[in-house]
Design an enzyme around this catalytic site. Structure first.
Site, PDB file in Angstrom:
ATOM      1  N   HIS A   1     -35.257 -45.581   4.859  1.00 54.19           N
ATOM      2  CA  HIS A   1     -34.618 -45.145   3.625  1.00 54.19           C
ATOM      3  C   HIS A   1     -35.625 -44.454   2.696  1.00 54.19           C
ATOM      4  CE1 HIS A   1     -30.852 -47.229   4.618  1.00 54.19           C
ATOM      5  NE2 HIS A   1     -31.637 -48.154   5.134  1.00 54.19           N
ATOM      6  N   TYR A   7     -39.957 -55.503   4.876  1.00 56.88           N
ATOM      7  CA  TYR A   7     -40.092 -54.866   3.569  1.00 56.88           C
ATOM      8  C   TYR A   7     -41.534 -54.986   3.072  1.00 56.88           C
ATOM      9  CZ  TYR A   7     -35.059 -54.198   2.700  1.00 56.88           C
ATOM     10  OH  TYR A   7     -33.755 -53.779   2.750  1.00 56.88           O
TER      11      TYR A   7
END
Length: 353
Positions: free
Chosen positions: A65, A333
């Site tokens: 993303h 992440y």
């Protein structure tokens, strides 16, 4: 300035950078350790991110993303979840939030309308003990239920390093070997992207627990449901690589963009640890409140660029389920964040994601 002073200042700068890098590395290592990625499994957060970024990573950007835009506004809580959770954000009232819309992929210059998945992430009560970070996507379920299987899925979907094309037979073989992907594939077959970030539905995919004042817990999933009562939806420029970003920016000139945050309560027969299984539509739902987006900024200028939207950062009154995919997300992440933070620091780049 004397040469000695220059040398001293340069040396101090190097030391400061080394100390900062060391601190970031220690933080990331601790995060990954407690997330369980150093437990002897074959798939680690590092291997996940290596696969996501490809052979030529875009330095300073998120590995997944990579392309997005910052948004901000307020969360208007209805107070309807206060009896289910002690989290302050669910008390009736308004709280500011920072968010980010993005598209799937590791390319920060990819065409908006070519991406198969769109995402909405946000953080409420940032930098407090009641901080809540959320990362939502357009699919309502995952294709697979374990990190190992998800890694295999990414491998099957990865383009050939020489031809740069995906192998349809490899993809077909993967999904044939994973019948649990049935619900995901059904969603994919029927999914029609909308003409705006503002009119998509975004899902938590994974389940979480709410905890009330009596220490009772309730498994939930949630989704951001768009308020489509716009006076007029700004037309989408199909020819622009930044079509979705431009459309939303123009939409916000006319009026705020709103999403109702709808929570679905699991029944005792629902498996909160398996993200491939949709829960029946007959389950009780509660409108926790409305996300009201009033402003936007390019990601290289807005505050969302430096934010890590780790869904495992939860306020008191919420907790993670044992869903292995959810647990792995936090580690991935952290790995992506460490890489881009290090690259930005060492290269003096201002690009953020």
């Amino acid at each position: 300035m004397t040469n000695d002073k220059r040398s001293s200042n340069a040396g101090s700068s190097v030391v400061r950078k080394c100390l900062l890098l060391g601190s970031m590395a220690a933080f990331a290592t601790a995060t990954l350790y407690f997330a369980g990625v150093f437990n002897g499994d074959t798939v680690t957060a590092q291997r996940f991110v290596d696969l996501q970024q490809g052979d030529e990573p875009h330095l300073g950007f998120r590995r997944a993303h990579a392309k997005g835009m910052c948004v901000s506004g307020r969360f208007e809580s209805t107070g309807a979840l206060a009896s289910y959770s002690t989290a302050a954000i669910f008390n009736e009232g308004d709280t500011e939030f920072l968010g980010r819309f993005s598209i799937a992929g590791n390319n920060p210059t990819a065409p908006d309308l070519k991406a198969p998945v769109r995402s909405f992430a946000f953080v409420v009560n940032s930098a407090t003990t009641q901080e809540w970070r959320v990362a939502m996507n357009t699919p309502p379920v995952m294709a697979v239920a374990t990190p190992d299987a998800f890694f295999q899925q990414l491998q099957a979907l990865s383009p050939d390093p020489i031809t740069k094309q995906r192998d349809p037979e490899k993809i077909k073989a993967f999904f044939k070997a994973h019948p649990e992907s049935k619900a995901f594939n059904e969603w994919k077959a029927g999914y029609v992207p909308t003409n705006s970030f503002a009119t998509e539905r975004y899902h938590s995919i994974n389940a979480f627990y709410l905890h009330n004042a009596h220490s009772e817990k309730q498994a939930v999933r949630f989704e951001a449901v768009p308020d489509d009562n716009y006076k007029e939806l700004v037309e989408l420029d199909q020819t622009s690589a930044d079509a979705l970003q431009q459309q939303l920016a123009e939409q916000l000139k006319n009026q705020p963009v709103k999403f109702d945050l709808m929570f679905t309560l699991a029944h005792s027969s629902d498996d909160e640890n398996n993200p491939t299984i949709p829960w029946p539509t007959t389950r009780k739902t509660i409108n926790a409140g409305t996300l009201v987006i009033t402003d936007w900024r390019p990601q290289d200028e807005g505050k969302c660029g430096a934010q890590n939207f780790d869904p495992l950062v939860l306020p008191a009154g919420m907790s993670a389920t044992a869903d292995p995919i959810l647990r792995a997300r936090g580690a991935a992440y952290a790995q992506s964040y460490r890489r881009r933070a290090t690259e930005t620091l060492l290269d003096g780049q201002s690009t953020n994601q």
